[in-house]
Design an enzyme around this catalytic site. Structure first.
Site, short mmCIF file in Angstrom:
data_model
loop_
_atom_site.label_atom_id
_atom_site.label_comp_id
_atom_site.label_asym_id
_atom_site.label_seq_id
_atom_site.Cartn_x
_atom_site.Cartn_y
_atom_site.Cartn_z
N GLU A 508 29.04 18.31 70.40
CA GLU A 508 29.62 18.73 69.43
C GLU A 508 30.18 17.76 68.61
OE1 GLU A 508 33.00 22.06 67.70
OE2 GLU A 508 33.07 21.04 69.71
N CYS A 512 33.22 13.01 61.61
CA CYS A 512 32.37 11.70 60.95
C CYS A 512 32.75 11.41 59.70
CB CYS A 512 30.95 12.39 61.30
SG CYS A 512 29.81 11.11 60.78
N ALA A 513 33.08 10.22 59.72
CA ALA A 513 33.54 9.45 58.40
C ALA A 513 33.41 8.10 58.47
CB ALA A 513 34.87 10.10 58.10
N GLN A 519 31.10 2.41 52.24
CA GLN A 519 29.94 3.49 52.25
C GLN A 519 28.89 2.89 51.46
OE1 GLN A 519 31.45 7.17 50.44
NE2 GLN A 519 32.78 7.57 52.37
N VAL A 520 27.74 3.33 51.35
CA VAL A 520 26.45 3.34 50.64
C VAL A 520 26.13 1.80 50.97
CG1 VAL A 520 25.30 3.25 48.63
CG2 VAL A 520 27.61 4.32 48.73
N GLY A 522 24.54 1.90 54.44
CA GLY A 522 23.81 2.04 55.55
C GLY A 522 24.61 2.22 56.93
N GLY A 524 27.07 4.42 57.75
CA GLY A 524 26.84 6.07 58.26
C GLY A 524 25.78 6.42 59.22
N ALA A 551 29.16 18.10 53.39
CA ALA A 551 28.52 17.12 54.70
C ALA A 551 27.28 17.58 55.02
CB ALA A 551 29.28 17.14 55.86
N GLY A 553 24.31 17.54 53.09
CA GLY A 553 23.31 16.40 52.83
C GLY A 553 23.30 15.40 53.74
#
Length: 779
Positions: A508, A512-513, A519-520, A522, A524, A551, A553
């Protein structure tokens, strides 16, 4: 200096198993002294070692291999006392025992991961006991209690039985050649057969199977055939060599029933071979089983007592009966078969320097015109090569693509570039990935606790809707783990909090962050790919998460979907549900490296586009007229659609539609009218009442009745006679499977089935599908 030469890396590892020779010392093996730091690590890893009982052995063997340690922490004596029995061993013997240590570690690793209900558990215990005894006594591996091959010494092996069977057939040489080809598939499938569980195997056998015989057969097959393919020091045997008539009869019985079930997956042959030869294999197994049962192999029928397992007296003229052997991953030695001279195994040129032999053969024989002749496979391969070359040029030939294809390719390029950028950052050491957690040990690393606090603050900032105390409780919960991204000179910049349910096969994803500044880039996607590879490594193949509207998307791009491939009973009651969130899942493939997958997918798409452009070049740019005028007919032929004349199709790939049948509706109406008016049709006129028969719909997954058939007929569903016949067949089969043979419903269905069969054969004499009659009920 002399002692240092004796106690090299391999000999030091062997002292772990040899007893101490110092006086009356009872120490059974050398254990290296741990440093203070290692003792701290040992205390810290207590929980992990409880899950893996063999971790201390692995750690000690690594210590012995990496450095010279003189004193034993168990008895305090020098390592030379433990090395006394090793000094007389030759280099070849040392290599053998070193391989056995590696095998023992492999065995222990499998034992720590195997399901307690797995039938192979007993085999692993036997293997571990044999290896330990051999290492402690420095003697060859003994024969276990299950015996040693051959297991049916008073009967011919399956290979000889098949050879005798084919030779005994009263047919011409051409037919014997065909039988030899089927025999090759049969022997290959038997040689790679992996026994199912007792219940599943018993269900696929016509005769009763005793559980004691099953367990002995399973253990022997596992220990002598399956297990050696993973271990270095065990001899690889062939199934068709070490068993006899009883095993051959059991396999024939299994194969016949399994092939008839139409859900059979091959063990040694390919799916295409199975599809082409399924009926031939069934016939071959049936006839072979009958032939073995009819034969009375007396003592006089065998060549001699010593030759019963390797009878070469059977004459098959020029026929070569072969099969694919089981091999070790690095096996280039001679065959383990005791009858190497009586067979020519497929892909097995005596297995000694195969590349050299092929080279010598090609250089010694003069070339002929046939050797330069192109085969269909060669032409097809060249087409693929041309497409690949075109695909490689795609990035510099973007203008040649169609607008939609170009947009899709550019979007994928953007995503892949981000992923490759994150991978380069990881390879350069700018970022790294770690799995951390709170194991409630007071001696655990303070740096790890600090990283957990950083992750807590990150989730608190990036997930403001989550209560702070709830986030803290889960991150520091000992049942949860966290995969974090650490950036050089920065610290934690992202992470995933997850709870693995190893025994139930899923994990489970809780949080997630990635921090806003990173960010942007790659990171993640790369983090999720690392998480997927970690799960595969731990034998977990399903990932679940509740994603909110923001989330969905992200998780969709990571391969998650709301259409789960795991049964609800597996996870229901084990994970927390969130209001307003969507449950999404991702099914992982055990053979995919998800870290490398973005670049791989880019290559696949480029190859696909290149192939399409290469093979569709003659139609590119042409605009064809509409199809509205063509679809006034119910069926259209493919050749009538403009543009399809340029398609490269053959008879195998182009499905020819039947001509439109104007009388189909009339014939179906007549049949339905006669069947519904029959005196035996009353149970089938309408759907079964679920209140009267509550178990019916739980057992029958696809119910059908005359009322439903008539509704489908009115909606013009039956555009082909086979659709109508299939529904009638299903109606009768549902009744036969739900009701016993002596019930009134079974008898009524049988009588109505007889009527339907006559009507259908009269109305559709050219059809290949009819509702066949089952076993006749008693009157």
């Amino acid at each position: 200096m002399k002692q240092r030469e004796i106690l090299d890396e391999r000999r030091r590892q062997l002292t772990y198993f040899t007893s101490c020779n110092a006086g009356t010392c009872q120490c059974r093996g050398f254990r290296p002294v741990l440093s203070n730091e290692e003792e701290t690590v040992e205390r810290r890893n207590t929980r992990a070692e409880r899950e893996n009982d063999y971790a201390p052995m692995t750690r000690d063997l690594e210590s012995l291999a990496s450095e010279e340690i003189i004193e034993c922490r168990t008895c305090g004596h020098s390592i030379s006392f433990h090395a006394e029995p090793i000094k007389t061993l030759s280099e070849e013997e040392i290599d053998t025992y070193t391989d056995r240590i590696a095998d023992l570690q492999t065995c222990c690793s499998e034992l720590s991961e195997i399901d307690p209900t797995n039938e192979s558990l007993q085999t692993l215990y036997i293997t571990m006991q044999m290896l330990l005894k051999s290492l402690r006594t420095l003697t060859p591996i003994e024969v276990p209690f299950i015996g040693k091959p051959n297991f049916e010494p008073d009967s011919f092996s399956p290979f000889i039985l098949v050879k005798k069977f084919i030779a005994s057939r009263p047919v011409d040489n051409a037919e014997k050649h065909r039988l030899a080809e089927i025999g090759t598939l049969f022997l290959t499938e038997m040689n790679h057969w992996r026994l199912e569980s007792f219940e599943n195997l018993a269900n696929n056998l016509s005769e009763q199977l005793e559980q004691g015989r099953y367990r002995m057969m399973f253990t022997r097959l596992d220990y002598y055939v399956n297990m050696p393919s993973k271990y270095l020091t065990f001899k690889q045997y062939q199934t068709v060599d070490i068993f006899g008539e009883k095993f051959a009869l059991t396999f024939c019985d299994y194969l016949i029933n399994a092939l008839n079930s139409e859900e059979y997956s091959p063990f040694g042959i390919s799916e295409s071979d199975l599809e082409e030869s399924s009926e031939d294999l069934t016939t071959f197994a049936t006839e072979l089983k009958s032939w073995i049962e009819m034969q009375n192999f007396t003592d006089d029928s065998y060549p001699s007592s010593s030759q019963r397992r390797k009878d070469s007296s059977v004459s098959m003229e020029d026929l070569q009966l072969t099969y694919v052997k089981r091999k070790k991953p690095t096996d280039h030695s001679a065959s383990a078969s005791s009858r190497e001279s009586t067979e020519s195994p497929v892909n097995d040129e005596s297995e000694e320097e195969p590349r050299k032999k092929k080279k010598d053969r090609s250089s010694s024989q003069p070339s002929t015109s046939n050797s330069t002749k192109k085969s269909p496979e060669t032409d097809e391969s060249m087409a693929v090569v041309r497409s690949l070359i075109r695909a490689i040029k795609l990035e510099s030939d973007m203008d040649a693509m169609e607008p939609k294809t170009k947009a899709d390719f550019e979007e994928l390029n953007k995503e892949v570039s981000r992923g490759l950028g994150a991978l380069r950052d990881e390879e350069s050491g700018l970022i790294e990935f770690r799995v951390i957690g709170n194991d409630l040990d007071p001696f655990q690393d303070h740096e790890q606790l600090a990283q957990l606090v950083e992750l807590q603050n990150l989730f608190g900032a990036q997930l403001p809707k989550m209560p702070k105390d709830y986030v803290t409780r889960l991150i520091f919960d000992s049942r949860h783990l966290n995969m974090v991204i650490l950036k050089r000179d920065v610290g934690v910049i992202g992470g995933i909090c997850f709870r693995p349910f190893t025994n139930r096969g899923f994990v489970e994803i809780v949080f997630c962050a990635i921090t806003a500044q990173e960010q942007v880039k790659g990171y993640g996607t790369h983090l999720m790919n690392h998480c997927k590879d970690y799960m595969i490594k731990n034998k977990i193949y399903h990932m679940l998460t509740f994603a909110d509207e923001f989330a969905i998307g992200y998780f969709t791009k990571q391969g998650f979907s709301d259409k789960l491939e795991i049964k609800p009973t597996v996870y229901h009651g084990w994970i927390k549900e969130y209001e307003g969130a969507t449950l999404m899942g991702c099914h992982l493939h055990p053979q995919i490296s998800y870290i490398k997958f973005p670049d791989f997918s880019k290559g696949i798409q480029a190859l696909h586009i290149g192939y399409k452009m290469e093979n569709g070049a003659e139609c590119r740019g042409r605009v064809f007229g509409g199809l509205e005028h063509i679809f006034r007919e119910s069926f259209i032929e493919l050749r009538k659609i403009p543009g399809t004349d340029a398609l490269k199709m053959n008879k195998k790939t182009c499905y020819q539609l039947d001509e439109l049948d104007d009388t189909l509706d009339t014939r179906i109406t007549s049949i339905l009218k006669k069947l519904t008016a029959d005196k035996n049709a009353w149970p089938f006129l309408k759907p079964v009442d679920k209140h009267e028969v509550p178990d019916y719909y739980a057992y029958i997954k696809h119910p059908i009745d005359f009322k439903t058939i008539q509704e489908k007929f009115r909606r013009k569903y039956y555009v082909h006679q086979h659709l109508f016949i299939a529904d009638l067949t299903r109606m009768f089969q549902n009744c036969y499977s739900f009701n016993g043979i002596d019930t009134i419903y079974y008898k009524l269905a049988y009588k109505l089935n007889e009527v339907a069969l006559k009507l259908l054969k009269s109305a559709f004499p050219e059809s290949s599908l009819y509702p066949e009659l089952p076993e006749r009920p008693s009157t």
